[in-house]
Design a protein around this motif. Structure first.
Motif, PDB file in Angstrom:
ATOM      1  N   LEU A   1       0.547  -1.225  -0.066  1.00  0.00           N
ATOM      2  CA  LEU A   1      -0.179   0.042   0.064  1.00  0.00           C
ATOM      3  C   LEU A   1       0.891   1.227   0.073  1.00  0.00           C
ATOM      4  O   LEU A   1       0.507   2.372  -0.800  1.00  0.00           O
ATOM      5  CB  LEU A   1      -0.762  -0.047   1.267  1.00  0.00           C
ATOM      6  N   ARG A   2       1.879   1.305   0.884  1.00  0.00           N
ATOM      7  CA  ARG A   2       2.619   2.640   0.978  1.00  0.00           C
ATOM      8  C   ARG A   2       3.587   2.629  -0.352  1.00  0.00           C
ATOM      9  O   ARG A   2       3.883   3.672  -0.645  1.00  0.00           O
ATOM     10  CB  ARG A   2       3.884   2.201   2.359  1.00  0.00           C
ATOM     11  N   ALA A   3       3.981   1.606  -0.695  1.00  0.00           N
ATOM     12  CA  ALA A   3       5.097   1.755  -1.957  1.00  0.00           C
ATOM     13  C   ALA A   3       4.211   2.117  -3.240  1.00  0.00           C
ATOM     14  O   ALA A   3       4.727   2.981  -4.087  1.00  0.00           O
ATOM     15  CB  ALA A   3       5.586   0.359  -2.426  1.00  0.00           C
ATOM     16  N   LYS A   4       3.128   1.744  -3.389  1.00  0.00           N
ATOM     17  CA  LYS A   4       2.093   2.173  -4.651  1.00  0.00           C
ATOM     18  C   LYS A   4       1.224   3.468  -4.327  1.00  0.00           C
ATOM     19  O   LYS A   4       0.474   3.728  -5.121  1.00  0.00           O
ATOM     20  CB  LYS A   4       1.231   0.884  -5.095  1.00  0.00           C
ATOM     21  N   ASP A   5       1.390   3.933  -2.853  1.00  0.00           N
ATOM     22  CA  ASP A   5       0.441   5.076  -2.633  1.00  0.00           C
ATOM     23  C   ASP A   5      -0.851   4.856  -2.910  1.00  0.00           C
ATOM     24  O   ASP A   5      -1.550   5.860  -3.586  1.00  0.00           O
ATOM     25  CB  ASP A   5       1.078   6.302  -3.243  1.00  0.00           C
ATOM     26  N   LEU A   6      -1.346   3.549  -2.525  1.00  0.00           N
ATOM     27  CA  LEU A   6      -2.930   3.332  -2.557  1.00  0.00           C
ATOM     28  C   LEU A   6      -3.506   3.591  -1.395  1.00  0.00           C
ATOM     29  O   LEU A   6      -3.158   3.559  -0.132  1.00  0.00           O
ATOM     30  CB  LEU A   6      -2.967   1.693  -3.198  1.00  0.00           C
ATOM     31  N   GLY A   7      -4.975   3.345  -1.427  1.00  0.00           N
ATOM     32  CA  GLY A   7      -5.656   3.566  -0.273  1.00  0.00           C
ATOM     33  C   GLY A   7      -6.341   2.036   0.045  1.00  0.00           C
ATOM     34  O   GLY A   7      -6.798   2.005   1.023  1.00  0.00           O
ATOM     35  N   ARG A   8      -6.235   1.164  -0.871  1.00  0.00           N
ATOM     36  CA  ARG A   8      -6.808  -0.115  -0.708  1.00  0.00           C
ATOM     37  C   ARG A   8      -6.182  -1.178  -1.418  1.00  0.00           C
ATOM     38  O   ARG A   8      -5.632  -0.758  -2.588  1.00  0.00           O
ATOM     39  CB  ARG A   8      -8.249  -0.036  -0.950  1.00  0.00           C
ATOM     40  N   LEU A   9      -6.123  -2.360  -1.183  1.00  0.00           N
ATOM     41  CA  LEU A   9      -5.906  -3.464  -2.053  1.00  0.00           C
ATOM     42  C   LEU A   9      -7.091  -4.478  -2.181  1.00  0.00           C
ATOM     43  O   LEU A   9      -7.835  -4.974  -1.178  1.00  0.00           O
ATOM     44  CB  LEU A   9      -4.847  -4.350  -1.573  1.00  0.00           C
ATOM     45  N   LEU A  10      -7.173  -4.878  -3.300  1.00  0.00           N
ATOM     46  CA  LEU A  10      -8.493  -5.949  -3.376  1.00  0.00           C
ATOM     47  C   LEU A  10      -7.629  -7.332  -3.209  1.00  0.00           C
ATOM     48  O   LEU A  10      -6.332  -7.572  -3.676  1.00  0.00           O
ATOM     49  CB  LEU A  10      -8.699  -5.979  -4.951  1.00  0.00           C
ATOM     50  N   VAL A  11      -8.549  -8.164  -2.656  1.00  0.00           N
ATOM     51  CA  VAL A  11      -8.096  -9.353  -1.946  1.00  0.00           C
ATOM     52  C   VAL A  11      -8.580 -10.494  -2.915  1.00  0.00           C
ATOM     53  O   VAL A  11      -9.865 -10.693  -2.977  1.00  0.00           O
ATOM     54  CB  VAL A  11      -8.272  -9.700  -0.423  1.00  0.00           C
ATOM     55  N   VAL A  12      -7.807 -11.246  -3.464  1.00  0.00           N
ATOM     56  CA  VAL A  12      -8.129 -12.443  -4.379  1.00  0.00           C
ATOM     57  C   VAL A  12      -7.784 -13.584  -4.139  1.00  0.00           C
ATOM     58  O   VAL A  12      -6.890 -13.765  -3.153  1.00  0.00           O
ATOM     59  CB  VAL A  12      -7.744 -12.273  -5.923  1.00  0.00           C
ATOM     60  N   ASP A  13      -8.353 -14.694  -4.699  1.00  0.00           N
ATOM     61  CA  ASP A  13      -7.965 -16.178  -4.473  1.00  0.00           C
ATOM     62  C   ASP A  13      -6.704 -16.380  -5.021  1.00  0.00           C
ATOM     63  O   ASP A  13      -6.251 -16.013  -6.070  1.00  0.00           O
ATOM     64  CB  ASP A  13      -9.022 -17.045  -4.715  1.00  0.00           C
ATOM     65  N   ARG A  14      -5.633 -16.946  -4.357  1.00  0.00           N
ATOM     66  CA  ARG A  14      -4.235 -17.251  -4.707  1.00  0.00           C
ATOM     67  C   ARG A  14      -4.352 -18.179  -5.876  1.00  0.00           C
ATOM     68  O   ARG A  14      -3.493 -18.125  -6.858  1.00  0.00           O
ATOM     69  CB  ARG A  14      -3.497 -17.839  -3.450  1.00  0.00           C
ATOM     70  N   LYS A  15      -5.205 -19.197  -6.031  1.00  0.00           N
ATOM     71  CA  LYS A  15      -5.305 -20.231  -7.215  1.00  0.00           C
ATOM     72  C   LYS A  15      -6.242 -19.589  -8.456  1.00  0.00           C
ATOM     73  O   LYS A  15      -5.822 -19.828  -9.555  1.00  0.00           O
ATOM     74  CB  LYS A  15      -5.846 -21.398  -6.571  1.00  0.00           C
ATOM     75  N   GLN A  16      -7.108 -18.967  -7.879  1.00  0.00           N
ATOM     76  CA  GLN A  16      -7.992 -18.052  -8.970  1.00  0.00           C
ATOM     77  C   GLN A  16      -8.053 -16.784  -8.674  1.00  0.00           C
ATOM     78  O   GLN A  16      -8.739 -15.988  -7.921  1.00  0.00           O
ATOM     79  CB  GLN A  16      -9.368 -18.555  -8.713  1.00  0.00           C
ATOM     80  N   HIS A  17      -6.980 -16.089  -9.626  1.00  0.00           N
ATOM     81  CA  HIS A  17      -6.621 -14.775  -9.522  1.00  0.00           C
ATOM     82  C   HIS A  17      -7.659 -13.804  -9.799  1.00  0.00           C
ATOM     83  O   HIS A  17      -7.670 -12.612  -9.316  1.00  0.00           O
ATOM     84  CB  HIS A  17      -5.488 -14.264 -10.343  1.00  0.00           C
ATOM     85  N   ARG A  18      -8.861 -14.224 -10.513  1.00  0.00           N
ATOM     86  CA  ARG A  18      -9.912 -13.306 -10.718  1.00  0.00           C
ATOM     87  C   ARG A  18     -11.013 -13.447  -9.724  1.00  0.00           C
ATOM     88  O   ARG A  18     -11.919 -12.580  -9.757  1.00  0.00           O
ATOM     89  CB  ARG A  18     -10.122 -13.819 -12.099  1.00  0.00           C
ATOM     90  N   LYS A  19     -10.889 -14.436  -8.929  1.00  0.00           N
ATOM     91  CA  LYS A  19     -11.861 -14.393  -7.721  1.00  0.00           C
ATOM     92  C   LYS A  19     -11.769 -13.474  -6.735  1.00  0.00           C
ATOM     93  O   LYS A  19     -11.022 -13.591  -5.877  1.00  0.00           O
ATOM     94  CB  LYS A  19     -12.005 -15.963  -7.221  1.00  0.00           C
ATOM     95  N   LEU A  20     -12.673 -12.403  -6.626  1.00  0.00           N
ATOM     96  CA  LEU A  20     -12.585 -11.444  -5.578  1.00  0.00           C
ATOM     97  C   LEU A  20     -13.195 -11.991  -4.416  1.00  0.00           C
ATOM     98  O   LEU A  20     -14.407 -12.434  -4.040  1.00  0.00           O
ATOM     99  CB  LEU A  20     -13.263 -10.314  -6.122  1.00  0.00           C
TER     100      LEU A  20
END
Length: 621
Positions: free
Chosen positions: A486-505
């Motif tokens: 978050l700090r490195a990219k200066d973002l306010g949030r990160l989306l959490v996805v499944d490690r095996k199914q990267h498109r599954k939110l």
């Protein structure tokens, strides 16, 4: 043999025999009297400051000076400065415990003792102060400053009374030959970093290798000192601190090939001595290696560009600071101690440039210094953000993420998006398809930009304005990594996805979610400390700690802490799982390989051990 070795007149056979004898004696002291006397002692002091309120055993004060004197006097390749700082820290700790002081006051005395030791050893009171603040406490705030300064000044004053004289190293009056020379000094600093990182890595892995063979401390130190003695057969100058040769090098009296041989010999001899656990530090060896490396580099540069470069001795001086800074990650201390040891301020600009660059590259290659490397492998991290990171290492993103999120369709129009943002008071929404797969992220700034560009609010959709390249995290990822991202990219949030199914939110984690998870974990830590204090009060403070590694057939394996029927009153203060340090709560489940640290009354220790060593099948019968 010992006297001849110290005068530099020993025969080759005597060098090896004296070194072997020294290894036996030092190992005997470490094995039977003071295991803390092994190595430089600074990691032990750091562990004490982090985990035990700075409280250190009295035996350090008794045995550390003797073990170090034997190591250095009998041919070991090490320095006295780390052990002296450890000895001073032990004195401060002993005084604080004798006066029944609080943890914070004991820590201040530990740092003050270390500062006084460095100051007296080198007659360098300013460097002593910053060594204590930058290396020991890793805190440059003003809280500890006054006491540390007073102790360092006292140590320096006593040193000047007992050993009056000039500066430690006698250096010709070097100055920057030309501004065009600065890139060469910068390159010197950059090149020092991988050498320093290699030294840290090889020293600690040599130590791990010897310990993996289940050798006794006597055997380990004998092997290390013996290998050092073998190098000393061809290069007697590598024994001890070697400052006389550094003085020659600073004057430009050591030729290129000799500097390379001495630098390499000292490099490996110090790895063998310190890595085997003999009593000695790395401060002096790093000055020696840095000097020889800098001199060799300076010889090449000066021979190639004689009109715009300083003599090799100037590069030797800068190399000393760059090498120690890269090993210790303490650039301020490194610059100041070179100034105080030499009294030469004319190379200030090259010194600072090379030191900052060597520290930066070293920290990039390996975030841990020589002093913190072994602690980090144990899961203990020290430093300004150490407590925050240690707590966050024990938490996973799944424990902090927010799952009740609003998702939008890619066909949502700008007009509908504007209404949704106004109603929900959110700054961004994830865009998903009909199957719930993540397509991108649309922020309120994306909508505002599209409207400002005059795009049709009814025809333009979320799919047209969304950001498709989204920074994500995973539910099983340590929370500290998510925080850094978050700090490195200066973002306010990160989306959490499944490690095996990267498109599954799965959810979203924000800075405030991480802060809340940290606060809850910190509260659990305070509650655990309170329970330990109550346990101490109930047993007149006769409390001991026990570390237990859970095997796969243990009675604890697979159980939650709240479901375990402990046979005695005890407190599980933390769980180490790989490199994670977990602050436990009742819902935490014990896994095979976990290291549990348990506080228990001394009279209940055997009952607890019997319970922990029982197996699942024993419990069933």
């Amino acid at each position: 043999g010992l006297a001849a070795l110290m005068r530099g007149e020993a025969e080759r056979g005597e060098i090896l025999l004296v070194a072997l004898a020294g290894g036996v004696v030092v190992g005997f002291i470490i094995q039977h009297f003071a295991p803390e006397a092994a190595g430089s002692g600074i990691p032990h002091a750091l562990r004490s400051l982090a985990l035990e309120g700075g409280r250190m055993p009295l035996r350090i004060v008794i045995w550390r000076p003797l073990a170090t004197a034997i190591t250095l006097g009998m041919g070991g390749s090490a320095g006295r400065e780390g052990p002296i700082a450890h000895y001073g820290a032990g004195l401060g700790s002993t005084l604080g415990q004798w006066l029944n002081m609080s943890d914070e006051r004991v820590k201040t005395l530990v740092a003050s003792g270390a500062a006084a030791g460095i100051s007296a050893s080198f007659n360098a009171p300013i460097a002593g102060v910053f060594f204590a603040l930058e290396v020991m406490l890793q805190d440059l705030s003003g809280y500890y400053f006054g006491m540390v300064v007073a102790a360092s000044v006292a140590g320096g004053a006593v040193s000047r009374i007992v050993f009056p004289g000039e500066h430690f190293f006698k250096v010709p009056p070097y100055s920057l030959a030309s501004p065009l020379e600065l890139p060469f000094y910068a390159l010197l600093g950059i090149m020092a970093a991988p050498i320093a990182v290699s030294f840290v890595y090889l020293t600690h892995h040599f130590r791990s290798f010897l310990r993996s063979k289940n050798l006794s401390p006597v055997a380990r130190t004998t092997i290390g000192m013996g290998l050092t003695g073998l190098i000393g057969l061809g290069l007697p100058a590598i024994s001890g601190a070697g400052f006389s040769h550094v003085n020659e090098d600073l004057k430009g009296l050591i030729p290129l090939q000799s500097a390379i041989r001495l630098g390499l010999g000292k490099f490996f001899a110090t790895i063998f001595t310190v890595g085997a656990g003999a009593s000695g530090g790395v401060f002096a060896p790093m000055l020696f290696i840095g000097s020889m490396f800098g001199s060799a580099f300076g010889n090449i540069v000066h021979d190639t560009f004689p009109a715009i470069t300083d003599p090799p001795g100037a590069y030797a001086l800068v190399g000393m600071a760059a090498m120690f800074a890269a090993v210790s990650h303490a650039p301020i201390t490194s610059v100041l101690i070179i100034f105080e040891l030499t009294g030469d301020y004319y190379l200030m600009l090259p010194l600072m440039l090379a030191t900052v660059l060597s520290t930066f590259v070293s920290e990039t290659l390996n975030r841990d210094s020589f002093y913190t490397y072994s602690l980090a492998r144990e899961g203990l991290h020290v430093g300004g953000q150490a407590q925050v990171e240690d707590i966050l290492r024990g938490l996973q993103v799944a424990e902090a993420m927010f799952t009740n999120i609003t998702m939008i369709s890619p066909s949502t129009t700008l007009r509908d998006l504007s209404r949704l943002f106004a109603k929900a008071h959110k700054r961004a929404f994830p865009v998903v398809d009909d199957k719930g797969c993540l397509l991108g992220l649309v922020a309120i700034s994306d909508v505002a930009r599209a409207i400002a560009q005059g795009k049709d609010e009814n025809a333009t959709t979320a799919q047209d304005v969304m950001v498709r390249s989204v920074v994500v995290t995973y539910p099983d990822e340590p929370l500290w990594i998510a925080k850094r991202r978050l700090r490195a990219k200066d973002l306010g949030r990160l989306l959490v996805v499944d490690r095996k199914q990267h498109r599954k939110l799965l959810g979203i984690v924000r800075e405030e979610d991480i802060g809340q998870a940290y606060s809850q974990a910190l509260l659990r830590m305070v509650q655990l400390e309170h329970r330990v204090e109550l346990l101490k009060l109930g047993h007149l403070e006769h409390i001991a700690s026990l570390e237990f590694q859970c095997p796969s057939n243990s009675i604890l394996h697979g159980k939650k802490l709240e479901a375990i029927s402990w046979p005695v009153e005890c407190v599980v203060t933390h769980i180490r799982r790989g490199s994670r340090m977990i602050i436990p709560r009742g819902q935490h489940q014990i896994e095979a390989g976990d290291f549990l640290t348990i506080m228990v009354a001394e009279e209940d220790m055997q009952s607890l051990k019997a319970f922990l060593n029982s197996r699942e099948r024993d419990a069933e019968t």
